[in-house]
Design a protein around this motif. Structure first.
Motif, PDB file in Angstrom:
ATOM      1  N   ARG A  50      48.666  42.434  19.728  1.00  0.00           N
ATOM      2  CA  ARG A  50      49.550  42.150  20.853  1.00  0.00           C
ATOM      3  C   ARG A  50      49.004  42.859  22.081  1.00  0.00           C
ATOM      4  O   ARG A  50      48.225  43.813  21.978  1.00  0.00           O
ATOM      5  CB  ARG A  50      50.980  42.619  20.566  1.00  0.00           C
ATOM      6  N   PHE A  51      49.451  42.415  23.257  1.00  0.00           N
ATOM      7  CA  PHE A  51      48.982  43.031  24.494  1.00  0.00           C
ATOM      8  C   PHE A  51      49.748  44.328  24.748  1.00  0.00           C
ATOM      9  O   PHE A  51      50.964  44.397  24.612  1.00  0.00           O
ATOM     10  CB  PHE A  51      49.199  42.076  25.678  1.00  0.00           C
ATOM     11  N   ARG A  52      49.039  45.380  25.114  1.00  0.00           N
ATOM     12  CA  ARG A  52      49.657  46.650  25.475  1.00  0.00           C
ATOM     13  C   ARG A  52      48.671  47.441  26.320  1.00  0.00           C
ATOM     14  O   ARG A  52      47.458  47.272  26.225  1.00  0.00           O
ATOM     15  CB  ARG A  52      50.057  47.445  24.232  1.00  0.00           C
ATOM     16  N   GLY A  53      49.189  48.288  27.165  1.00  0.00           N
ATOM     17  CA  GLY A  53      48.346  49.075  28.056  1.00  0.00           C
ATOM     18  C   GLY A  53      49.216  49.834  29.045  1.00  0.00           C
ATOM     19  O   GLY A  53      50.444  49.739  29.045  1.00  0.00           O
ATOM     20  N   ALA A  54      48.571  50.614  29.929  1.00  0.00           N
ATOM     21  CA  ALA A  54      49.303  51.422  30.902  1.00  0.00           C
ATOM     22  C   ALA A  54      48.550  51.406  32.226  1.00  0.00           C
ATOM     23  O   ALA A  54      47.494  52.024  32.353  1.00  0.00           O
ATOM     24  CB  ALA A  54      49.471  52.851  30.393  1.00  0.00           C
ATOM     25  N   LEU A  55      49.091  50.704  33.210  1.00  0.00           N
ATOM     26  CA  LEU A  55      48.528  50.705  34.561  1.00  0.00           C
ATOM     27  C   LEU A  55      49.130  51.857  35.346  1.00  0.00           C
ATOM     28  O   LEU A  55      50.343  52.076  35.315  1.00  0.00           O
ATOM     29  CB  LEU A  55      48.839  49.386  35.270  1.00  0.00           C
ATOM     30  N   ARG A  56      48.290  52.580  36.090  1.00  0.00           N
ATOM     31  CA  ARG A  56      48.746  53.630  37.000  1.00  0.00           C
ATOM     32  C   ARG A  56      48.090  53.398  38.356  1.00  0.00           C
ATOM     33  O   ARG A  56      46.866  53.268  38.425  1.00  0.00           O
ATOM     34  CB  ARG A  56      48.396  55.020  36.468  1.00  0.00           C
ATOM     35  N   THR A  57      48.891  53.350  39.402  1.00  0.00           N
ATOM     36  CA  THR A  57      48.355  53.058  40.720  1.00  0.00           C
ATOM     37  C   THR A  57      49.184  53.748  41.800  1.00  0.00           C
ATOM     38  O   THR A  57      50.350  54.088  41.579  1.00  0.00           O
ATOM     39  CB  THR A  57      48.332  51.535  40.979  1.00  0.00           C
ATOM     40  N   HIS A  58      48.549  53.959  42.979  1.00  0.00           N
ATOM     41  CA  HIS A  58      49.253  54.473  44.154  1.00  0.00           C
ATOM     42  C   HIS A  58      49.598  53.350  45.124  1.00  0.00           C
ATOM     43  O   HIS A  58      50.285  53.594  46.122  1.00  0.00           O
ATOM     44  CB  HIS A  58      48.385  55.504  44.883  1.00  0.00           C
ATOM     45  N   SER A  59      49.143  52.146  44.854  1.00  0.00           N
ATOM     46  CA  SER A  59      49.306  51.028  45.778  1.00  0.00           C
ATOM     47  C   SER A  59      50.526  50.197  45.407  1.00  0.00           C
ATOM     48  O   SER A  59      50.589  49.624  44.315  1.00  0.00           O
ATOM     49  CB  SER A  59      48.051  50.147  45.766  1.00  0.00           C
ATOM     50  N   LEU A  60      51.483  50.097  46.314  1.00  0.00           N
ATOM     51  CA  LEU A  60      52.665  49.269  46.069  1.00  0.00           C
ATOM     52  C   LEU A  60      52.291  47.798  45.967  1.00  0.00           C
ATOM     53  O   LEU A  60      52.827  47.070  45.127  1.00  0.00           O
ATOM     54  CB  LEU A  60      53.690  49.479  47.189  1.00  0.00           C
ATOM     55  N   THR A  61      51.352  47.353  46.796  1.00  0.00           N
ATOM     56  CA  THR A  61      50.933  45.948  46.778  1.00  0.00           C
ATOM     57  C   THR A  61      50.320  45.572  45.433  1.00  0.00           C
ATOM     58  O   THR A  61      50.667  44.541  44.833  1.00  0.00           O
ATOM     59  CB  THR A  61      49.929  45.682  47.903  1.00  0.00           C
ATOM     60  N   ASP A  62      49.411  46.397  44.934  1.00  0.00           N
ATOM     61  CA  ASP A  62      48.779  46.121  43.636  1.00  0.00           C
ATOM     62  C   ASP A  62      49.784  46.230  42.494  1.00  0.00           C
ATOM     63  O   ASP A  62      49.723  45.478  41.525  1.00  0.00           O
ATOM     64  CB  ASP A  62      47.611  47.078  43.407  1.00  0.00           C
ATOM     65  N   PHE A  63      50.705  47.186  42.605  1.00  0.00           N
ATOM     66  CA  PHE A  63      51.738  47.345  41.586  1.00  0.00           C
ATOM     67  C   PHE A  63      52.607  46.087  41.510  1.00  0.00           C
ATOM     68  O   PHE A  63      52.867  45.561  40.421  1.00  0.00           O
ATOM     69  CB  PHE A  63      52.595  48.564  41.919  1.00  0.00           C
ATOM     70  N   ALA A  64      53.033  45.583  42.680  1.00  0.00           N
ATOM     71  CA  ALA A  64      53.879  44.393  42.711  1.00  0.00           C
ATOM     72  C   ALA A  64      53.137  43.169  42.167  1.00  0.00           C
ATOM     73  O   ALA A  64      53.715  42.356  41.438  1.00  0.00           O
ATOM     74  CB  ALA A  64      54.360  44.142  44.141  1.00  0.00           C
ATOM     75  N   SER A  65      51.847  43.039  42.501  1.00  0.00           N
ATOM     76  CA  SER A  65      51.061  41.909  42.002  1.00  0.00           C
ATOM     77  C   SER A  65      50.919  41.957  40.486  1.00  0.00           C
ATOM     78  O   SER A  65      51.043  40.933  39.801  1.00  0.00           O
ATOM     79  CB  SER A  65      49.680  41.910  42.655  1.00  0.00           C
ATOM     80  N   TYR A  66      50.681  43.132  39.953  1.00  0.00           N
ATOM     81  CA  TYR A  66      50.527  43.290  38.503  1.00  0.00           C
ATOM     82  C   TYR A  66      51.840  42.959  37.792  1.00  0.00           C
ATOM     83  O   TYR A  66      51.856  42.271  36.767  1.00  0.00           O
ATOM     84  CB  TYR A  66      50.093  44.718  38.191  1.00  0.00           C
ATOM     85  N   VAL A  67      52.954  43.455  38.326  1.00  0.00           N
ATOM     86  CA  VAL A  67      54.263  43.171  37.724  1.00  0.00           C
ATOM     87  C   VAL A  67      54.536  41.674  37.739  1.00  0.00           C
ATOM     88  O   VAL A  67      55.024  41.106  36.755  1.00  0.00           O
ATOM     89  CB  VAL A  67      55.369  43.939  38.467  1.00  0.00           C
ATOM     90  N   GLU A  68      54.206  41.017  38.850  1.00  0.00           N
ATOM     91  CA  GLU A  68      54.459  39.573  38.957  1.00  0.00           C
ATOM     92  C   GLU A  68      53.675  38.793  37.918  1.00  0.00           C
ATOM     93  O   GLU A  68      54.175  37.831  37.335  1.00  0.00           O
ATOM     94  CB  GLU A  68      54.100  39.091  40.353  1.00  0.00           C
ATOM     95  N   ARG A  69      52.448  39.209  37.648  1.00  0.00           N
ATOM     96  CA  ARG A  69      51.623  38.506  36.660  1.00  0.00           C
ATOM     97  C   ARG A  69      52.113  38.729  35.238  1.00  0.00           C
ATOM     98  O   ARG A  69      51.764  37.955  34.337  1.00  0.00           O
ATOM     99  CB  ARG A  69      50.160  38.958  36.760  1.00  0.00           C
ATOM    100  N   HIS A  70      52.885  39.751  35.009  1.00  0.00           N
ATOM    101  CA  HIS A  70      53.298  40.092  33.647  1.00  0.00           C
ATOM    102  C   HIS A  70      54.780  39.851  33.388  1.00  0.00           C
ATOM    103  O   HIS A  70      55.332  40.367  32.417  1.00  0.00           O
ATOM    104  CB  HIS A  70      52.976  41.571  33.359  1.00  0.00           C
ATOM    105  N   THR A  71      55.442  39.094  34.225  1.00  0.00           N
ATOM    106  CA  THR A  71      56.871  38.850  34.022  1.00  0.00           C
ATOM    107  C   THR A  71      57.163  37.432  33.544  1.00  0.00           C
ATOM    108  O   THR A  71      58.261  36.936  33.704  1.00  0.00           O
ATOM    109  CB  THR A  71      57.641  39.109  35.335  1.00  0.00           C
ATOM    110  N   THR A  72      56.171  36.789  32.960  1.00  0.00           N
ATOM    111  CA  THR A  72      56.372  35.418  32.468  1.00  0.00           C
ATOM    112  C   THR A  72      56.962  35.402  31.068  1.00  0.00           C
ATOM    113  O   THR A  72      57.495  34.381  30.628  1.00  0.00           O
ATOM    114  CB  THR A  72      55.037  34.655  32.467  1.00  0.00           C
TER     115      THR A  72
END
Length: 273
Positions: A50-72
């Motif tokens: 299964r997919f699993r991992g941990a993204l850590r970032t200081h960028s709100l823009t990149d954080f929002a983009s990553y969340v959007e791609r993973h909310t399907t």
């Protein structure tokens, strides 16, 4: 006849072959011999289980983009906002009460303070020499405005006033003589004065964190005497209230960026074993 070791080996193999399990109120336990070793075969497969991992970032823009791609996927992820740490964590596979997930697929945003805000926090409330304060004011002059009472003061003049401060000491003596007693007192007063108009406040304007709006931070000037050279201190007026404002603004900015994708909860979440 079998010896003890042989009997234990036969018994262990029989237990392993039986594939026995026990259900205990929602938990499922396997009956295995003591010396059985479990091996994870996932590293030898073409893909992960299964997919699993941990993204850590200081960028709100990149954080929002990553969340959007993973909310399907369903069920929807859950977000938690730590306003004290100015951070947020989204857990994509937390699951539901009926179908709990492993909670090991996450994305974490931690806002990084701007360089100007870091510099401000380093000196706020700290006693400094004339030289140290003057250098700070020179380094961050584009962010600063000075005031003397109700009047504005040009920054070059304010810096010059800090550099030209001196210590003045005065002594006053009182003498009182009565028929039966005599009393004398002495009072020494030490005062720090500047040869120029001394600033009483500074306004430091900066974004505390990149996604937030610029804030005007008021710094009150105080002078510490009692030594050959005066010490100066900049006190952040209303510091606690202004920091709470930054935290509230962070929640609003975050809600605007990902609130439509993820329900956000104030607080931190830790999954229990």
């Amino acid at each position: 006849m079998f010896d003890k070791d042989a009997l234990q080996t036969i018994t262990a193999n029989a237990i392993a072959a039986a594939n026995l399990t026990i259900a205990t109120g929602g938990h499922k336990l396997a009956v295995l011999p003591k010396d059985v070793t479990l091996h994870n075969l996932e590293p030898f497969q073409l893909g992960r289980d299964r997919f699993r991992g941990a993204l850590r970032t200081h960028s709100l823009t990149d954080f929002a983009s990553y969340v959007e791609r993973h909310t399907t996927n369903e069920p929807k992820p859950a977000g938690f906002v730590d306003q004290d740490a100015m951070s947020a964590t989204v857990i994509f596979n937390l699951g539901t009460d009926a179908q709990p997930g492993h909670g090991d697929d996450t994305a974490t945003l931690t806002l990084k303070p701007t360089a100007a805000y870091v510099a401000l926090q380093a000196i706020a409330g700290k006693a400094m020499s004339q030289q140290a304060l003057a250098e700070f004011l020179e380094d961050w002059m584009p962010h600063l405005m000075a005031g003397a009472g109700e009047d504005a003061l040009p920054m070059p003049a304010a810096i010059n006033a800090v550099r030209r401060m001196k210590i003045t000491a005065t002594s006053t003596r009182d003498s009182e003589v009565g028929d039966l007693s005599a009393r004398r007192s002495a009072m020494d007063e030490i005062e720090a004065r500047s040869l120029e108009t001394m600033p009483t406040t500074f306004i430091f304007t900066t974004r505390p964190y990149e996604p937030l709006e610029a804030a005007a931070i008021t710094l009150r000037v105080s002078v510490i005497t009692g030594r050959d050279e005066p010490l100066l201190k900049l006190r952040w007026v209303g510091e606690d209230a202004q920091r709470e404002g930054f935290a509230d603004e962070f929640k609003q900015v975050l809600d605007k960026a990902v609130g439509g994708l993820v329900p956000l909860t104030i607080g931190t979440y830790q999954q229990c074993k």
